[in-house]
Write an enzyme that holds these catalytic residues in place. Sequence first.
Site, PDB file in Angstrom:
ATOM      1  N   THR A 208       0.861  -1.197   0.000  1.00  0.00           N
ATOM      2  CA  THR A 208       0.000   0.000   0.000  1.00  0.00           C
ATOM      3  C   THR A 208       0.887   1.234   0.000  1.00  0.00           C
ATOM      4  OG1 THR A 208      -1.831  -1.039   1.151  1.00  0.00           O
ATOM      5  CG2 THR A 208      -1.584   1.320   1.503  1.00  0.00           C
ATOM      6  N   ARG A 236     -14.939  -6.453   0.035  1.00  0.00           N
ATOM      7  CA  ARG A 236     -14.233  -5.994   1.245  1.00  0.00           C
ATOM      8  C   ARG A 236     -13.521  -4.645   1.001  1.00  0.00           C
ATOM      9  NH1 ARG A 236      -8.659  -4.615   2.605  1.00  0.00           N
ATOM     10  NH2 ARG A 236      -8.392  -5.015   4.823  1.00  0.00           N
ATOM     11  N   THR A 259      -0.594   2.014   6.843  1.00  0.00           N
ATOM     12  CA  THR A 259      -0.549   0.770   6.077  1.00  0.00           C
ATOM     13  C   THR A 259      -0.517  -0.397   7.050  1.00  0.00           C
ATOM     14  OG1 THR A 259       0.744  -0.605   4.575  1.00  0.00           O
ATOM     15  CG2 THR A 259       1.985   0.993   5.881  1.00  0.00           C
TER      16      THR A 259
HETATM   17  N1  ASP Z   1      -4.290  -1.309   4.782  1.00  0.00           N
HETATM   18  C1  ASP Z   1      -4.491  -2.018   3.549  1.00  0.00           C
HETATM   19  C2  ASP Z   1      -5.823  -2.738   3.628  1.00  0.00           C
HETATM   20  O1  ASP Z   1      -6.123  -3.308   4.640  1.00  0.00           O
HETATM   21  C3  ASP Z   1      -3.432  -3.013   3.244  1.00  0.00           C
HETATM   22  C4  ASP Z   1      -2.017  -2.609   3.597  1.00  0.00           C
HETATM   23  O2  ASP Z   1      -1.773  -1.473   3.938  1.00  0.00           O
HETATM   24  O3  ASP Z   1      -1.120  -3.424   3.539  1.00  0.00           O
HETATM   25  O4  ASP Z   1      -6.526  -2.756   2.653  1.00  0.00           O
END
Ligand code: ASP
Length: 343
Positions: A208, A236, A259
């Site tokens: 992300t 989702r 993230t």
């Molecule tokens: N936060 C992001 C999500 O849950 C994924 C990530 O940051 O790795 O969609």
Amino acid sequence: MNKILCLIAGLLLISFHTLAAEDQLPFAIAIHGGAGTIEKSSLTPEQETAYRDKLEEALNAGYAVLDEGGDSLDAVVAAINVMENSPLFNAGKGAVYTYDGTHELDASIMDGRTREAGAVAGVKRIANPINLARMVMEDSPFVMLSGAGAEEFAKSRSVRMVDNKTFDTERRRKQLDKAREKLDRENKQDNDYKASVEALPISSRVGTVGAVALDRHGNLAAGTSTGGMTAKRYGRIGDSPVIGAGTFADNRSCAVSATGHGEYFIRYNVAADICARVQYQGQPAAAAAEEVIHKVLLPVGGTGGVIVLDADGNIAMPFNTEGMYRGSRSSGGAANTAIFKDE
Ligand code: ASP
């Protein structure tokens, strides 16, 4: 005549002083490219160089905007676009796959000056979701648009739309195949899905991207863009497009982009919580962010990290995983990038 000349001279003096004062003000940018199980041994030297180069390119794109006196929002978008256009990160081009083998992208942006915000969730055909999030903020009466509706909105704007297959990459396909194999083996019923998803390796979602910036006018902004989690289903949506969870900015406190495991970041309202501690408890941004990442999230199993920037240009980038792709650059300084824990 003399009076007019005096007036003009006075105005010039005031604007000169304002410009000179703005020249003195600190400006800064920080970015992340995802947190997770990133160990030195998991990257080849070539991969490590590729990540560092791309992080630096993103930082410099944002920094250039700020250096020229541009807005923090423009800097955030410029930095995020570089990462969205790279297959290295889980956003735009390199987005992970859903369980069904497609890509659904989320993004959000917030203006610390006005607390205006824009977000898109579950979009499938937007090359740079952060740009659309910004249009939602500036050009619609809404904060968050999702799926087909968001794309309908995009069609009437100058937004680059692409086929969903544009986001296909070999590397993410392999991650999906592995994740599906695990989920299908363990999932006899949908009820087991929760446990299986929790047990998926964090590496299947790393990447992300996000940016926080402070411009010469003293304004903060934050933005985040992601493909979400590998093998996600049922539409989702994670924390990245949720204002307060994955993204937050307020000139009176700080700017945050997060993230990590989105469900935890939503439940613990992570980005807004950090800024609330700064604003109401008078905590330094770094201390507030450390506390939320290590003392609030970690004990309940929430893995991930944040980048935080306050109105004085102080930067913090705490995470509770093995690593986080990250970088920062402050006025007059050089770009710093880091990946692993001990850097
Ligand atoms: N936060 C992001 C999500 O849950 C994924 C990530 O940051 O790795 O969609």
